[in-house]
Design an enzyme around this catalytic site. Structure first.
Site, PDB file in Angstrom:
ATOM      1  N   CYS A  75       0.828  -1.140   0.051  1.00  0.00           N
ATOM      2  CA  CYS A  75      -0.217  -0.098   0.039  1.00  0.00           C
ATOM      3  C   CYS A  75       0.825   1.243  -0.078  1.00  0.00           C
ATOM      4  O   CYS A  75       1.887   1.417   0.766  1.00  0.00           O
ATOM      5  CB  CYS A  75      -0.795   0.009   1.130  1.00  0.00           C
ATOM      6  SG  CYS A  75      -1.788   1.473   1.306  1.00  0.00           S
ATOM      7  N   CYS A 166      -7.876  -1.403   7.604  1.00  0.00           N
ATOM      8  CA  CYS A 166      -6.862  -0.171   7.564  1.00  0.00           C
ATOM      9  C   CYS A 166      -6.822   0.199   9.005  1.00  0.00           C
ATOM     10  O   CYS A 166      -7.562   0.914   9.661  1.00  0.00           O
ATOM     11  CB  CYS A 166      -7.360   0.957   6.401  1.00  0.00           C
ATOM     12  SG  CYS A 166      -6.186   1.946   6.703  1.00  0.00           S
ATOM     13  N   GLN A 226      -9.218  18.326   7.253  1.00  0.00           N
ATOM     14  CA  GLN A 226      -8.313  17.455   7.686  1.00  0.00           C
ATOM     15  C   GLN A 226      -8.913  16.003   7.933  1.00  0.00           C
ATOM     16  O   GLN A 226      -9.786  15.996   8.484  1.00  0.00           O
ATOM     17  CB  GLN A 226      -8.127  17.929   8.919  1.00  0.00           C
ATOM     18  CG  GLN A 226      -7.124  19.518   8.769  1.00  0.00           C
ATOM     19  CD  GLN A 226      -5.859  19.037   8.397  1.00  0.00           C
ATOM     20  OE1 GLN A 226      -5.249  18.022   8.209  1.00  0.00           O
ATOM     21  NE2 GLN A 226      -4.943  20.306   8.304  1.00  0.00           N
ATOM     22  N   TYR A 253      -5.884  31.156   2.510  1.00  0.00           N
ATOM     23  CA  TYR A 253      -6.088  29.828   1.926  1.00  0.00           C
ATOM     24  C   TYR A 253      -7.095  29.340   3.020  1.00  0.00           C
ATOM     25  O   TYR A 253      -7.008  28.554   3.732  1.00  0.00           O
ATOM     26  CB  TYR A 253      -4.816  29.015   2.052  1.00  0.00           C
ATOM     27  CG  TYR A 253      -3.710  29.504   1.326  1.00  0.00           C
ATOM     28  CD1 TYR A 253      -3.610  29.345  -0.074  1.00  0.00           C
ATOM     29  CD2 TYR A 253      -2.678  30.130   1.882  1.00  0.00           C
ATOM     30  CE1 TYR A 253      -2.369  29.954  -0.999  1.00  0.00           C
ATOM     31  CE2 TYR A 253      -1.668  30.853   1.179  1.00  0.00           C
ATOM     32  CZ  TYR A 253      -1.696  30.592  -0.244  1.00  0.00           C
ATOM     33  OH  TYR A 253      -0.483  31.012  -0.867  1.00  0.00           O
ATOM     34  N   GLU A 274      -9.832  32.898  -0.414  1.00  0.00           N
ATOM     35  CA  GLU A 274      -9.660  31.245  -0.949  1.00  0.00           C
ATOM     36  C   GLU A 274      -9.843  31.445  -2.470  1.00  0.00           C
ATOM     37  O   GLU A 274     -11.061  31.889  -3.043  1.00  0.00           O
ATOM     38  CB  GLU A 274     -10.886  30.570   0.125  1.00  0.00           C
ATOM     39  CG  GLU A 274     -11.169  29.096  -0.661  1.00  0.00           C
ATOM     40  CD  GLU A 274     -10.046  28.312  -0.785  1.00  0.00           C
ATOM     41  OE1 GLU A 274      -9.763  27.837  -1.719  1.00  0.00           O
ATOM     42  OE2 GLU A 274      -9.275  28.268   0.423  1.00  0.00           O
ATOM     43  N   CYS A 361       1.673  21.467   6.227  1.00  0.00           N
ATOM     44  CA  CYS A 361       1.683  20.000   5.940  1.00  0.00           C
ATOM     45  C   CYS A 361       2.837  19.523   5.306  1.00  0.00           C
ATOM     46  O   CYS A 361       3.043  18.287   5.371  1.00  0.00           O
ATOM     47  CB  CYS A 361       0.373  19.429   5.061  1.00  0.00           C
ATOM     48  SG  CYS A 361       0.425  20.143   3.413  1.00  0.00           S
TER      49      CYS A 361
END
Length: 404
Positions: A75, A166, A226, A253, A274, A361
């Site tokens: 994966c 998972c 998120q 953003y 945005e 991130c």
């Protein structure tokens, strides 16, 4: 096939450890851990480095464990399940801070970095915020195989692998996978989100809705939100523990307004920027549903309720607007993985904003943008690492920048 015995050194961003071959060339070895002795084969040659594959582990790290997921090596999702959870925390923190150190050290001619960012105690000053190591991921994009099975992208391949379970998914999604349900359209993709109880998809719901830190937040199943709700709440609480808001707020953003929504009770004016008009429409709805319910305390302030402005444009064009000439005491900036647009970063550096909350991130682009902010006179006052993505090398960064 060329084989060598190597001893791994540090892990670098991407979750491969580096080692040196006999000829001095650097080799990157995935699924290895620092300080292991390995027999590896060379699988790909590049001009300045090579890629290796573990054939045999001769000296095993005390932190190595068996991956919990049966799909781990095929994966394309997780890449750190070979390390115990506590050691993973250390590795993610090390990789993120090394990216910051490396980006800033490229500017050695600027003494500001030595004073503000490269002091020896910076590693200890950076605050690591952890949460659940398993059963945390609430958002997935699955591929639907020709027989209707749910699949995820295969590692380093355009193919996919059928997923029966998972262990990083929230229980509701794990139960869906274990049920082997095949009700989705073959040869397609489906976005799945769970609030911990319900399953939302683009087929069964127009909107998703979650409650975070006392606020209702709506968004589209196909849109971005998120994937770790518990850590998102911790991030929000941390931001507003340190935020000193008295006047105008800019949410760069902004997405669906996740951060600026919590500034409503303190700000006099809020501007959301945005480029995605659909996300901005959800932001408007989120302010509306919270201001008309107990979600936002609507005690009338001396200057009334804050004025809220929505700007449907990207960061590149913000500096061209008349509103960009306004003075903001607080800016939230949460860019995509590529970091802040060059034009937006230039504006931010010269804006005179008193406090900037930069959510990222990607530690590499965060480090790059941090260099520009430090040069322009900002100080990186607080640095947090939020463990949004356990079992992977990814991590969420919060930098709090202030200028006197």
């Amino acid at each position: 096939m060329q084989k060598e015995i190597v001893k791994t050194k540090k892990m670098v961003f991407g979750a491969s450890c580096i080692a040196s071959l006999k000829d001095g060339k650097t080799v990157f070895v995935p699924y290895s851990l620092p300080d292991e002795v390995l027999e590896i084969s060379i699988v790909k040659e590049h001009k300045n480095y090579t890629e290796g594959k573990i054939e045999k582990i001769l000296e095993v790290s005390p932190h190595r464990v068996e991956p919990r997921c049966p799909h781990f090596y095929v994966c394309g999702g997780c890449n750190l399940q070979t390390a115990d959870d506590e050691y993973q925390h250390f590795l993610r923190k090390s990789m993120a801070l090394e990216a910051l150190d490396r980006a800033l050290s490229l500017n050695k001619e600027k003494a500001v970095f030595e004073k503000q960012a490269l002091e020896k105690s910076f590693f200890e000053k950076s605050i690591f915020v952890s949460g659940p190591d398993w059963d945390y991921r609430a958002r997935f994009q699955f591929y639907i195989d020709k027989d209707g099975s749910l699949s995820l992208k295969e590692n380093k391949s355009s193919g996919s692998v059928k997923i029966k379970d998972c262990p990083i998914a929230v229980p509701a999604i794990r139960n869906l996978l274990k049920s082997n349900l095949k009700e989705y359209t073959p040869n397609s993709r489906i976005h799945i989100f769970s609030d911990g109880e319900k399953i939302f998809t683009q087929d069964n719901a127009k909107d998703c809705e979650v409650r975070l830190a006392g606020k209702r937040i709506k968004f589209n199943p196909l849109g971005f939100f998120q994937s770790n709700l518990e850590m998102t709440e911790k991030l929000i609480n941390t931001i507003f523990e340190y935020a000193e808001i008295s006047s105008s707020v800019l949410d760069f953003y902004s997405g669906v307004g996740t951060f600026s929504l919590f500034a409503y009770d303190q700000a006099k004016e809020i501007h959301l920027v945005e480029h995605n008009k659909h996300a901005l429409a959800y932001a408007q709805e989120n302010f509306l549903i919270n201001s008309s319910s107990s979600g936002i305390v609507r005690e009338k302030k001396e200057n009334g309720f804050p004025k809220i402005f929505y700007h449907a444009l990207d960061g590149k064009n913000w500096a061209k607007t008349k509103e960009s000439k306004l003075k903001f005491d607080t800016v939230f900036v949460d860019p995509p993985r590529i970091g802040i647009d060059k034009e937006a970063l230039s504006w931010l550096c010269s804006s005179g904003t008193r406090q900037i909350f930069y959510i990222s991130c990607d530690p590499v682009t965060f480090a790059r943008d941090t260099a520009s902010l430090l040069v322009s006179g900002y100080k990186l006052e607080k640095h947090f690492l939020f463990d949004f993505y356990p079992q992977t090398h990814h991590i969420e960064t919060l930098g709090i920048f202030r200028k006197n």
